[in-house]
Design an enzyme around this catalytic site. Structure first.
Site, PDB file in Angstrom:
ATOM      1  N   LYS A  80       0.808  -1.223   0.000  1.00 15.95           N
ATOM      2  CA  LYS A  80       0.000   0.000   0.000  1.00 15.95           C
ATOM      3  C   LYS A  80       0.840   1.271   0.000  1.00 15.95           C
ATOM      4  O   LYS A  80       0.374   2.332  -0.398  1.00 15.95           O
ATOM      5  CB  LYS A  80      -0.967   0.008   1.176  1.00 15.95           C
ATOM      6  CG  LYS A  80      -2.062  -1.033   1.054  1.00 15.95           C
ATOM      7  CD  LYS A  80      -3.410  -0.392   1.014  1.00 15.95           C
ATOM      8  CE  LYS A  80      -4.555  -1.345   0.770  1.00 15.95           C
ATOM      9  NZ  LYS A  80      -4.475  -2.660   1.384  1.00 15.95           N
ATOM     10  N   SER A 111      -8.640  -0.027   7.130  1.00 16.21           N
ATOM     11  CA  SER A 111      -8.573  -1.007   8.215  1.00 16.21           C
ATOM     12  C   SER A 111      -7.129  -1.262   8.607  1.00 16.21           C
ATOM     13  O   SER A 111      -6.851  -2.102   9.428  1.00 16.21           O
ATOM     14  CB  SER A 111      -9.246  -2.307   7.778  1.00 16.21           C
ATOM     15  OG  SER A 111      -8.624  -2.780   6.613  1.00 16.21           O
ATOM     16  N   GLU A 140     -10.052 -13.795  -3.513  1.00 18.93           N
ATOM     17  CA  GLU A 140     -10.790 -13.197  -2.395  1.00 18.93           C
ATOM     18  C   GLU A 140     -11.060 -14.220  -1.301  1.00 18.93           C
ATOM     19  O   GLU A 140     -11.139 -15.421  -1.582  1.00 18.93           O
ATOM     20  CB  GLU A 140     -12.185 -12.775  -2.885  1.00 18.93           C
ATOM     21  CG  GLU A 140     -12.238 -11.534  -3.683  1.00 18.93           C
ATOM     22  CD  GLU A 140     -13.686 -11.248  -4.083  1.00 18.93           C
ATOM     23  OE1 GLU A 140     -14.080 -10.095  -3.957  1.00 18.93           O
ATOM     24  OE2 GLU A 140     -14.396 -12.170  -4.532  1.00 18.93           O
ATOM     25  N   GLY A 180     -16.237 -13.111   1.529  1.00 14.27           N
ATOM     26  CA  GLY A 180     -16.411 -11.780   0.922  1.00 14.27           C
ATOM     27  C   GLY A 180     -16.180 -11.834  -0.575  1.00 14.27           C
ATOM     28  O   GLY A 180     -15.266 -11.191  -1.092  1.00 14.27           O
ATOM     29  N   ASP A 185     -17.604 -10.591  -3.144  1.00 12.19           N
ATOM     30  CA  ASP A 185     -18.291  -9.565  -3.943  1.00 12.19           C
ATOM     31  C   ASP A 185     -17.599  -9.345  -5.290  1.00 12.19           C
ATOM     32  O   ASP A 185     -18.255  -9.092  -6.299  1.00 12.19           O
ATOM     33  CB  ASP A 185     -18.356  -8.245  -3.175  1.00 12.19           C
ATOM     34  CG  ASP A 185     -16.967  -7.738  -2.844  1.00 12.19           C
ATOM     35  OD1 ASP A 185     -16.337  -8.316  -1.941  1.00 12.19           O
ATOM     36  OD2 ASP A 185     -16.481  -6.793  -3.500  1.00 12.19           O
ATOM     37  N   SER A 196       1.190  -9.818  -0.351  1.00 16.39           N
ATOM     38  CA  SER A 196       0.906  -8.385  -0.301  1.00 16.39           C
ATOM     39  C   SER A 196       1.368  -7.657   0.948  1.00 16.39           C
ATOM     40  O   SER A 196       1.540  -6.436   0.914  1.00 16.39           O
ATOM     41  CB  SER A 196      -0.586  -8.170  -0.538  1.00 16.39           C
ATOM     42  OG  SER A 196      -1.349  -9.030   0.280  1.00 16.39           O
TER      43      SER A 196
END
Ligand code: PLP
Length: 326
Positions: free
Chosen positions: A53, A78, A204, A208, A210, A304
């Protein structure tokens, strides 16, 4: 809406060079032997703040005007995006406000505060962080930097896969953890330009899914905050930008269970001496689902991040087996 392209990844890479770590590519003979494949892990757990990130955050903050820098930035996260924005802002002397869930991992909250950011807490099950963020941004003139749905963030995240392809060459498949899709969309842009034949998979947590639903149905699906140990992927929906890139450039979206994530975490610690957080195991767990199709192939997996509280880590690992148990 201007959808980011690989040129934006290239620009980001120039802009953040010297600030971000070029993270190592790691391999395991045991794993290669067992899978009969060549597997290359990209170790973003060795990135500054402990996760990829920082790439997107650094790119977004470094593009701010002097006027915007004076006003300050705000982010909701988060955890890892919070730390990434807090450090990027600190490096540019920009004031930062971070909206974090009350139940965010203690280590991530402490690290964010340690970079000098002002922290505002909210309840992730009853309150809407995006709404809180937009309100504060409007009131104080802060620039809101979202965790994934922003062209500069996507472009920055794509620099990790860019480094991977530049180091190991073209790949047959690339497996990428998927939350809101910043990492996956940036990685897919890099893959399409640097390794056009590479199949790109987003992975995923199954609680979750989605992203998978959105990918299949052809429009962005919203879900309630999922219950999963992959706290970096507890997102409720893809973004407008990330969905647009993913729809065009990703081959499929897979889902894995929390148990599979922990088994991968166990393997990475035991065999590769790597500490990674549960969310970072999504790509690896997804690759194992496809192991029959990967025989004889060259495979990239993005690890990650590595930000996990050690007590939580030990508790998670306890009583599990490593993912190559059979
Ligand atoms: C944020 C995060 C992800 C998910 O990234 P998106 O860009 O939201 O899809 C995966 N792993 C870790 C460690 C993260 O911090």
């Amino acid at each position: 809406m201007i959808i980011p392209t690989y040129d934006d990844v290239l620009d980001a890479s120039e802009r953040i060079k010297g600030h971000v770590n070029k993270t190592p590519v790691l391999t395991s003979r045991t794993l290669n032997d067992r899978l009969e494949a060549e597997v290359y892990f990209k170790g973003e757990n060795y990135q500054r703040v402990g996760a990829f990130k920082f790439r997107g955050a650094m790119n977004a903050v470094s593009k701010l005007s002097d006027k915007e820098r004076k006003k300050g930035v705000i982010a909701f996260s988060s955890g890892n995006h919070a730390q990434a924005i807090a450090l990027s802002a600190k490096l540019f002397n920009v004031p930062a406000t971070i909206i974090m869930p009350e139940d965010a991992p203690a280590l991530k909250v402490a690290a964010t505060a340690g970079y000098g950011a002002h922290i505002i807490k909210y309840n992730r099950y009853t309150e809407d962080r995006e709404h809180i963020g937009r309100q504060l941004a409007a009131k104080h003139g802060y620039v809101l930097i979202p965790p994934y749905d922003h062209p500069d963030v996507i472009a920055g995240q794509g620099t990790s896969a860019k480094e991977l392809f530049e180091e190991v060459g073209e790949l047959d498949a690339l497996f990428v953890p998927l939350g809101g899709g910043g990492l996956l969309s940036g990685s897919a842009l890099a893959a399409r330009s640097l390794s056009p034949g590479c199949k790109v998979f987003g992975v995923e947590p199954e609680a979750g899914n989605d992203g998978q639903q959105s990918f299949k149905s052809g429009s962005i699906v919203h879900i309630d905050t999922p219950s999963t140990i992959a706290d970096g992927a507890q997102t409720q929906h893809l973004g407008e930008y990330t969905y647009a890139v993913i729809r065009e450039n990703v081959d499929d979206i897979l889902t894995v269970s929390d148990e599979e994530l922990v088994e991968c975490m166990h393997f990475l610690a035991e065999r590769m001496k790597l500490v990674v957080e549960p969310t970072a195991c999504l790509g690896f767990a997804g690759a194992l689902l496809k192991k029959r199709e990967l025989v004889g192939k060259k495979v990239g997996i993005i690890l990650s991040g590595g930000n996990v509280d050690m007590k939580r880590y030990a508790t998670l690992i306890l009583g599990t087996e490593n993912c190559l148990k059979n």
